[in-house]
Design a protein around this motif. Structure first.
Motif, PDB file in Angstrom:
ATOM      1  N   SER A   9       0.840  -1.189   0.000  1.00 48.48           N
ATOM      2  CA  SER A   9       0.000   0.000   0.000  1.00 48.48           C
ATOM      3  C   SER A   9       0.880   1.245   0.000  1.00 48.48           C
ATOM      4  CB  SER A   9      -0.906  -0.015   1.237  1.00 48.48           C
ATOM      5  OG  SER A   9      -1.763   1.102   1.255  1.00 48.48           O
ATOM      6  N   TRP A  10       0.488   2.246  -0.809  1.00 44.45           N
ATOM      7  CA  TRP A  10       1.283   3.459  -0.957  1.00 44.45           C
ATOM      8  C   TRP A  10       0.380   4.683  -0.887  1.00 44.45           C
ATOM      9  CZ3 TRP A  10       1.426  -0.969  -3.689  1.00 44.45           C
ATOM     10  CH2 TRP A  10       2.637  -1.677  -3.749  1.00 44.45           C
ATOM     11  N   LYS A  11       0.887   5.761  -0.308  1.00 44.21           N
ATOM     12  CA  LYS A  11       0.156   7.013  -0.279  1.00 44.21           C
ATOM     13  C   LYS A  11       0.143   7.656  -1.663  1.00 44.21           C
ATOM     14  CE  LYS A  11       1.044   8.240   4.545  1.00 44.21           C
ATOM     15  NZ  LYS A  11       1.651   9.254   5.458  1.00 44.21           N
ATOM     16  N   ILE A  12      -0.943   8.324  -1.984  1.00 40.85           N
ATOM     17  CA  ILE A  12      -1.013   9.070  -3.243  1.00 40.85           C
ATOM     18  C   ILE A  12      -0.534  10.489  -2.942  1.00 40.85           C
ATOM     19  CG2 ILE A  12      -2.504   9.899  -5.112  1.00 40.85           C
ATOM     20  CD1 ILE A  12      -4.261   7.482  -4.695  1.00 40.85           C
ATOM     21  N   ASP A  13       0.767  10.628  -2.923  1.00 41.25           N
ATOM     22  CA  ASP A  13       1.387  11.933  -2.758  1.00 41.25           C
ATOM     23  C   ASP A  13       2.719  11.918  -3.513  1.00 41.25           C
ATOM     24  OD1 ASP A  13       3.104  10.428  -1.174  1.00 41.25           O
ATOM     25  OD2 ASP A  13       2.577  11.407   0.697  1.00 41.25           O
ATOM     26  N   GLY A  14       3.408  13.043  -3.553  1.00 39.10           N
ATOM     27  CA  GLY A  14       4.709  13.099  -4.204  1.00 39.10           C
ATOM     28  C   GLY A  14       4.694  12.557  -5.621  1.00 39.10           C
ATOM     29  N   LYS A  15       5.552  11.588  -5.883  1.00 46.38           N
ATOM     30  CA  LYS A  15       5.711  11.022  -7.208  1.00 46.38           C
ATOM     31  C   LYS A  15       4.439  10.336  -7.706  1.00 46.38           C
ATOM     32  CE  LYS A  15       9.257   8.560  -9.817  1.00 46.38           C
ATOM     33  NZ  LYS A  15      10.536   7.797  -9.722  1.00 46.38           N
ATOM     34  N   ALA A  16       3.748   9.634  -6.808  1.00 45.63           N
ATOM     35  CA  ALA A  16       2.510   8.953  -7.198  1.00 45.63           C
ATOM     36  C   ALA A  16       1.439   9.966  -7.592  1.00 45.63           C
ATOM     37  CB  ALA A  16       2.007   8.075  -6.052  1.00 45.63           C
ATOM     38  N   LEU A  17       1.320  11.038  -6.821  1.00 45.24           N
ATOM     39  CA  LEU A  17       0.344  12.076  -7.137  1.00 45.24           C
ATOM     40  C   LEU A  17       0.647  12.716  -8.483  1.00 45.24           C
ATOM     41  CD1 LEU A  17      -2.062  13.837  -6.221  1.00 45.24           C
ATOM     42  CD2 LEU A  17      -0.408  15.329  -5.083  1.00 45.24           C
ATOM     43  N   ASP A  18       1.919  13.001  -8.739  1.00 47.62           N
ATOM     44  CA  ASP A  18       2.313  13.594 -10.027  1.00 47.62           C
ATOM     45  C   ASP A  18       1.988  12.662 -11.190  1.00 47.62           C
ATOM     46  OD1 ASP A  18       3.274  15.802  -8.694  1.00 47.62           O
ATOM     47  OD2 ASP A  18       5.365  15.136  -8.701  1.00 47.62           O
ATOM     48  N   PHE A  19       2.205  11.357 -10.990  1.00 46.72           N
ATOM     49  CA  PHE A  19       1.917  10.381 -12.053  1.00 46.72           C
ATOM     50  C   PHE A  19       0.442  10.403 -12.414  1.00 46.72           C
ATOM     51  CE2 PHE A  19       0.436   6.215 -13.397  1.00 46.72           C
ATOM     52  CZ  PHE A  19       1.355   5.861 -14.393  1.00 46.72           C
ATOM     53  N   PHE A  20      -0.423  10.259 -11.419  1.00 40.71           N
ATOM     54  CA  PHE A  20      -1.858  10.199 -11.702  1.00 40.71           C
ATOM     55  C   PHE A  20      -2.396  11.537 -12.202  1.00 40.71           C
ATOM     56  CE2 PHE A  20      -1.594   6.582  -8.622  1.00 40.71           C
ATOM     57  CZ  PHE A  20      -1.958   5.598  -9.517  1.00 40.71           C
ATOM     58  N   ARG A  21      -1.856  12.636 -11.700  1.00 36.83           N
ATOM     59  CA  ARG A  21      -2.316  13.942 -12.173  1.00 36.83           C
ATOM     60  C   ARG A  21      -1.982  14.122 -13.663  1.00 36.83           C
ATOM     61  NH1 ARG A  21      -0.245  17.420  -8.464  1.00 36.83           N
ATOM     62  NH2 ARG A  21      -2.207  17.718  -7.331  1.00 36.83           N
ATOM     63  N   GLN A  22      -0.786  13.690 -14.067  1.00 39.38           N
ATOM     64  CA  GLN A  22      -0.416  13.807 -15.487  1.00 39.38           C
ATOM     65  C   GLN A  22      -1.319  12.948 -16.364  1.00 39.38           C
ATOM     66  OE1 GLN A  22       3.774  13.513 -16.380  1.00 39.38           O
ATOM     67  NE2 GLN A  22       3.425  12.943 -18.524  1.00 39.38           N
ATOM     68  N   VAL A  23      -1.653  11.745 -15.872  1.00 34.05           N
ATOM     69  CA  VAL A  23      -2.536  10.859 -16.645  1.00 34.05           C
ATOM     70  C   VAL A  23      -3.940  11.446 -16.725  1.00 34.05           C
ATOM     71  CG1 VAL A  23      -3.660   8.603 -16.688  1.00 34.05           C
ATOM     72  CG2 VAL A  23      -1.228   8.767 -16.124  1.00 34.05           C
ATOM     73  N   PHE A  24      -4.503  11.814 -15.587  1.00 34.00           N
ATOM     74  CA  PHE A  24      -5.891  12.290 -15.549  1.00 34.00           C
ATOM     75  C   PHE A  24      -6.074  13.596 -16.320  1.00 34.00           C
ATOM     76  CE2 PHE A  24      -6.780  10.054 -11.208  1.00 34.00           C
ATOM     77  CZ  PHE A  24      -6.736   8.827 -11.855  1.00 34.00           C
ATOM     78  N   SER A  25      -5.055  14.444 -16.319  1.00 36.71           N
ATOM     79  CA  SER A  25      -5.182  15.733 -16.998  1.00 36.71           C
ATOM     80  C   SER A  25      -5.259  15.585 -18.514  1.00 36.71           C
ATOM     81  CB  SER A  25      -4.015  16.651 -16.621  1.00 36.71           C
ATOM     82  OG  SER A  25      -2.791  16.133 -17.100  1.00 36.71           O
ATOM     83  N   GLN A  26      -4.893  14.419 -19.035  1.00 34.74           N
ATOM     84  CA  GLN A  26      -4.940  14.205 -20.481  1.00 34.74           C
ATOM     85  C   GLN A  26      -6.193  13.448 -20.926  1.00 34.74           C
ATOM     86  OE1 GLN A  26      -1.239  13.422 -22.567  1.00 34.74           O
ATOM     87  NE2 GLN A  26      -0.081  13.714 -20.678  1.00 34.74           N
ATOM     88  N   LEU A  27      -7.058  13.126 -19.987  1.00 36.66           N
ATOM     89  CA  LEU A  27      -8.330  12.505 -20.329  1.00 36.66           C
ATOM     90  C   LEU A  27      -9.297  13.566 -20.856  1.00 36.66           C
ATOM     91  CD1 LEU A  27      -8.743  10.224 -17.177  1.00 36.66           C
ATOM     92  CD2 LEU A  27      -8.318   9.422 -19.509  1.00 36.66           C
ATOM     93  N   PRO A  28     -10.330  13.152 -21.594  1.00 29.21           N
ATOM     94  CA  PRO A  28     -11.346  14.110 -22.062  1.00 29.21           C
ATOM     95  C   PRO A  28     -11.983  14.883 -20.917  1.00 29.21           C
ATOM     96  CG  PRO A  28     -11.558  12.022 -23.224  1.00 29.21           C
ATOM     97  CD  PRO A  28     -10.544  11.794 -22.132  1.00 29.21           C
ATOM     98  N   ALA A  29     -12.577  16.022 -21.234  1.00 27.96           N
ATOM     99  CA  ALA A  29     -13.103  16.954 -20.225  1.00 27.96           C
ATOM    100  C   ALA A  29     -14.133  16.312 -19.290  1.00 27.96           C
ATOM    101  CB  ALA A  29     -13.715  18.162 -20.924  1.00 27.96           C
ATOM    102  N   GLU A  30     -14.884  15.309 -19.766  1.00 30.04           N
ATOM    103  CA  GLU A  30     -15.915  14.708 -18.911  1.00 30.04           C
ATOM    104  C   GLU A  30     -15.334  13.984 -17.697  1.00 30.04           C
ATOM    105  OE1 GLU A  30     -17.903  10.939 -20.138  1.00 30.04           O
ATOM    106  OE2 GLU A  30     -16.880  11.271 -22.056  1.00 30.04           O
ATOM    107  N   PHE A  31     -14.020  13.749 -17.712  1.00 29.48           N
ATOM    108  CA  PHE A  31     -13.390  13.049 -16.602  1.00 29.48           C
ATOM    109  C   PHE A  31     -12.581  13.995 -15.707  1.00 29.48           C
ATOM    110  CE2 PHE A  31     -13.462  10.120 -20.313  1.00 29.48           C
ATOM    111  CZ  PHE A  31     -14.533   9.343 -19.885  1.00 29.48           C
ATOM    112  N   LYS A  32     -12.864  15.276 -15.806  1.00 27.02           N
ATOM    113  CA  LYS A  32     -12.152  16.269 -14.992  1.00 27.02           C
ATOM    114  C   LYS A  32     -12.344  16.008 -13.496  1.00 27.02           C
ATOM    115  CE  LYS A  32     -11.661  21.278 -14.287  1.00 27.02           C
ATOM    116  NZ  LYS A  32     -11.895  21.216 -12.824  1.00 27.02           N
ATOM    117  N   PHE A  33     -13.433  15.333 -13.126  1.00 25.31           N
ATOM    118  CA  PHE A  33     -13.690  15.051 -11.715  1.00 25.31           C
ATOM    119  C   PHE A  33     -12.566  14.227 -11.093  1.00 25.31           C
ATOM    120  CE2 PHE A  33     -15.544  11.431 -13.940  1.00 25.31           C
ATOM    121  CZ  PHE A  33     -15.217  10.348 -13.137  1.00 25.31           C
TER     122      PHE A  33
END
Length: 225
Positions: A9-33
């Motif tokens: 189990s890992w916290k979603i912060d630091g490097k993990a947070l940056d990874f998911f933020r980069q992925v999610f930010s490139q999804l279509p606008a309907e997934f901005k949530f």
């Protein structure tokens, strides 16, 4: 044994947070949530899903936010998001249930990624594969507790028995319930499965009333305050 003797189990912060933020930010606008959820701290941890074969992970929420962030009936998969690095490509699939990100499938450790690209050329939204266990849902129906996760009941199989996580104590330790609503501690060092309460409803009342102390419990004491 059962993956409990290594980090699961890992916290979603630091490097993990940056990874998911980069992925999610490139999804279509309907997934901005999804980005919004990251930014407000809704998504806290990701943990190995022991119930699934392969490379599946479950997401842990901030309990105080999860209820108000849910959207009933909003279930789907986000598939074929491709992560590229060093000439290699790795598919990432994301599961949404009740409007919440509850898990993902990915074959590599996301901590291994630095300068990567997100390829959305094969991306698709598809019908959810998630099937809720209605019996377990009934056991926790109507229960609320800021210190427990009663919405994303990650499933574990230990010694041929099935348990559902309601509290990640970190370092491979969990509080979980079985299909009868009994509460157990799953402890990795020394490895043991020990009963805590015969009723999850009573346990929730005890936690809410300050009658159970998680810090005492994880330190090997009786958790009853």
């Amino acid at each position: 044994m059962f993956g409990l003797f290594k980090k699961t189990s890992w916290k979603i912060d630091g490097k993990a947070l940056d990874f998911f933020r980069q992925v999610f930010s490139q999804l279509p606008a309907e997934f901005k949530f999804l980005v919004d959820g990251l930014d407000k701290g809704l998504y806290r941890r990701f943990s190995v899903n022991h119930a699934m074969k392969g490379n599946f992970y479950s997401i842990g929420f901030a309990p105080s936010q999860s209820d108000k962030s849910m959207t009933k009936g909003k279930h789907f998969e986000l598939e074929n998001i491709v992560i590229k690095q060093g000439g290699q490509a790795y598919p990432l699939n994301i599961t949404i249930h009740e409007g919440l990100w509850i898990g993902f499938e990915f074959e590599k450790n996301i901590m291994d990624f630095d300068n990567f690209q997100v390829d959305m050329s094969s991306f698709k939204k598809s019908k959810s594969k998630f099937s809720a266990d209605t019996q377990i849902e009934k056991l926790v129906s109507g229960l609320t507790c800021d210190q427990l996760d009663l919405t994303n009941l990650g499933e574990f199989d230990f010694d041929g028995k099935t348990f559902y996580q309601i509290k990640d104590l970190e370092d491979g330790n969990y509080i979980a319930i079985n299909n009868k609503g009994q509460v157990f501690g799953l402890i990795h060092d020394p490895y043991k499965i020990e009963p805590i309460n015969k009723s999850v409803r009573q346990f929730v009342d005890d936690v809410n009333g300050g009658l159970f102390d998680f810090n005492k419990y994880i330190n090997g004491e009786n958790g009853n305050a």
